[in-house]
Design a protein around this motif. Structure first.
Motif, PDB file in Angstrom:
ATOM      1  N   LEU A 206       1.840  -0.520 -18.351  1.00 38.70           N
ATOM      2  CA  LEU A 206       1.187   0.768 -18.101  1.00 38.70           C
ATOM      3  C   LEU A 206       1.521   1.312 -16.718  1.00 38.70           C
ATOM      4  O   LEU A 206       1.730   2.510 -16.548  1.00 38.70           O
ATOM      5  N   GLN A 207       1.558   0.424 -15.729  1.00 38.15           N
ATOM      6  CA  GLN A 207       1.833   0.827 -14.351  1.00 38.15           C
ATOM      7  C   GLN A 207       2.546  -0.321 -13.642  1.00 38.15           C
ATOM      8  O   GLN A 207       1.905  -1.238 -13.133  1.00 38.15           O
ATOM      9  N   PRO A 208       3.886  -0.277 -13.605  1.00 42.90           N
ATOM     10  CA  PRO A 208       4.645  -1.376 -12.991  1.00 42.90           C
ATOM     11  C   PRO A 208       4.211  -1.628 -11.548  1.00 42.90           C
ATOM     12  O   PRO A 208       4.191  -0.713 -10.726  1.00 42.90           O
ATOM     13  N   MET A 209       3.876  -2.870 -11.254  1.00 42.07           N
ATOM     14  CA  MET A 209       3.337  -3.176  -9.929  1.00 42.07           C
ATOM     15  C   MET A 209       4.409  -3.143  -8.853  1.00 42.07           C
ATOM     16  O   MET A 209       4.098  -3.012  -7.666  1.00 42.07           O
ATOM     17  N   TRP A 210       5.694  -3.273  -9.240  1.00 40.11           N
ATOM     18  CA  TRP A 210       6.748  -3.238  -8.234  1.00 40.11           C
ATOM     19  C   TRP A 210       6.994  -1.822  -7.700  1.00 40.11           C
ATOM     20  O   TRP A 210       7.711  -1.649  -6.726  1.00 40.11           O
ATOM     21  N   ARG A 211       6.400  -0.833  -8.354  1.00 36.01           N
ATOM     22  CA  ARG A 211       6.531   0.535  -7.845  1.00 36.01           C
ATOM     23  C   ARG A 211       5.506   0.845  -6.757  1.00 36.01           C
ATOM     24  O   ARG A 211       5.556   1.909  -6.144  1.00 36.01           O
ATOM     25  N   VAL A 212       4.565  -0.043  -6.560  1.00 34.70           N
ATOM     26  CA  VAL A 212       3.551   0.140  -5.523  1.00 34.70           C
ATOM     27  C   VAL A 212       4.068  -0.454  -4.223  1.00 34.70           C
ATOM     28  O   VAL A 212       4.403  -1.639  -4.153  1.00 34.70           O
ATOM     29  N   HIS A 213       4.163   0.373  -3.198  1.00 32.68           N
ATOM     30  CA  HIS A 213       4.692  -0.060  -1.909  1.00 32.68           C
ATOM     31  C   HIS A 213       3.539  -0.497  -1.013  1.00 32.68           C
ATOM     32  O   HIS A 213       2.718   0.309  -0.571  1.00 32.68           O
ATOM     33  N   LEU A 214       3.464  -1.795  -0.782  1.00 34.35           N
ATOM     34  CA  LEU A 214       2.391  -2.359   0.028  1.00 34.35           C
ATOM     35  C   LEU A 214       2.958  -3.226   1.138  1.00 34.35           C
ATOM     36  O   LEU A 214       4.012  -3.859   0.973  1.00 34.35           O
ATOM     37  N   THR A 215       2.260  -3.234   2.252  1.00 36.96           N
ATOM     38  CA  THR A 215       2.571  -4.148   3.339  1.00 36.96           C
ATOM     39  C   THR A 215       1.443  -5.159   3.435  1.00 36.96           C
ATOM     40  O   THR A 215       0.303  -4.814   3.747  1.00 36.96           O
TER      41      THR A 215
END
Length: 312
Positions: A206-215
């Motif tokens: 549903l929402q690929p987690m690798w597209r979330v940019h986190l530090t």
């Protein structure tokens, strides 16, 4: 069902909920320190990581986790457990916390045992006993006191909070009821591992987690590991194992220990002051759990005797 097995189930379920309470404190700290962190991302990471750990553990322990896919009913149950049980009880609760706050989300989620009782009444024709009703009321009041400190008039529940909180309460029920049918044949490692992995992969679609940019800082990574191991792997395994010894109603009511544990650890690590409402609420929860644990094994014996009578 022996008294020793029943006690083991109660201890496993209550210990699991205490670990969930610790996980909640760790997650709250992460959300505060990292505003870009989302409930969806955190749920995906903890589910996939914990699911893989449990399945690998199952293979090493000789549980043969892939055997569950050789039987259609067991396979569909594992999928249902992941999608209908684990997703709402984790993701929807975090969303309720995100759009509202933890006290309101916890109160709504604690309606799950009532949903289980309604299910047993409608479909199993089991009327809750007097002590069960009293115990449920006591546990709910105790939880209410802990998470609100008695200021009931300050609660404001918006439709969005009610929506996510209501789904999480349903998740408490489905998370408890669905895997019971396959746990006696397949290990808790197998059932819980596949349920978590399936749920995490579905959310990733549903929402690929690798597209979330986190530090992520090192301390935050440590909290994430705590959430995965102590807040997911251990408690879900313990809770699933407890369902072989106690009824879903009692297992889900152990969830009352979650806000209690969260309060204790918040006091210890976050310097939160304990009030008289916390003491009263904790006492009510402990008394309710004791009353329910003494009564539930009789109800389980009644169900098994009636099932044996109907099959003869």
């Amino acid at each position: 069902m022996t008294q020793q097995n029943h006690l083991r189930g109660v201890l496993l379920a209550s210990s699991a909920c205490i670990l969930w309470g610790i996980s909640g404190v760790a997650a709250s700290t992460l959300f505060i320190n990292n505003p870009h962190l989302t409930a969806m991302w955190l749920t995906q990471v903890r589910m996939i990581s914990a699911g893989l750990i449990l399945l690998v553990w199952g293979m090493v322990a000789g549980k043969h986790p892939f055997k569950i896919w050789h039987h259609r009913h067991a396979a569909w149950t594992a999928v249902s457990y992941g999608l209908l049980g684990l997703i709402p009880v984790q993701l929807c609760y975090f969303e309720a916390v995100r759009v509202g706050n933890a006290p309101i989300a916890t109160i709504i989620q604690f309606l799950g045992p009532f949903i289980i009782s309604i299910y047993y009444f409608l479909f199993k024709h089991v009327t809750p006993s007097r002590i069960e009703l009293i115990g449920m009321i006591m546990a709910f009041i105790g939880t209410l006191l802990i998470v609100t400190h008695g200021h009931l008039n300050s609660l404001a529940i918006s439709p969005v909070i009610l929506f996510w909180g209501g789904l999480s309460a349903i998740g408490v029920a489905t998370n408890t009821l669905i895997p019971r049918t396959i746990l006696p044949k397949y290990s808790a490692l197998t059932v819980t591992g596949w349920g978590l992995l399936i749920a995490g992969l579905f959310l990733t679609l549903l929402q690929p987690m690798w597209r979330v940019h986190l530090t992520i800082t090192w301390p935050q990574l440590g909290l994430l590991i705590v959430i995965i191991l102590l807040g997911t792997v251990a408690p879900f395994l313990m809770f699933a194992r407890s369902l072989s010894d106690i009824l879903p109603t009692t297992a889900s009511l152990m969830d009352a220990f979650e806000p209690l544990a969260a309060t204790v650890f918040s006091i210890t690590f976050l310097n939160v002051q304990l009030t008289s409402f916390d003491f009263i609420g904790g006492l009510l929860i402990i008394l309710a759990v004791m009353a329910l644990s003494l009564n539930t094994h009789k109800m389980l014996h009644f169900l098994r005797r009636r099932r044996a009578h109907s099959s003869s």
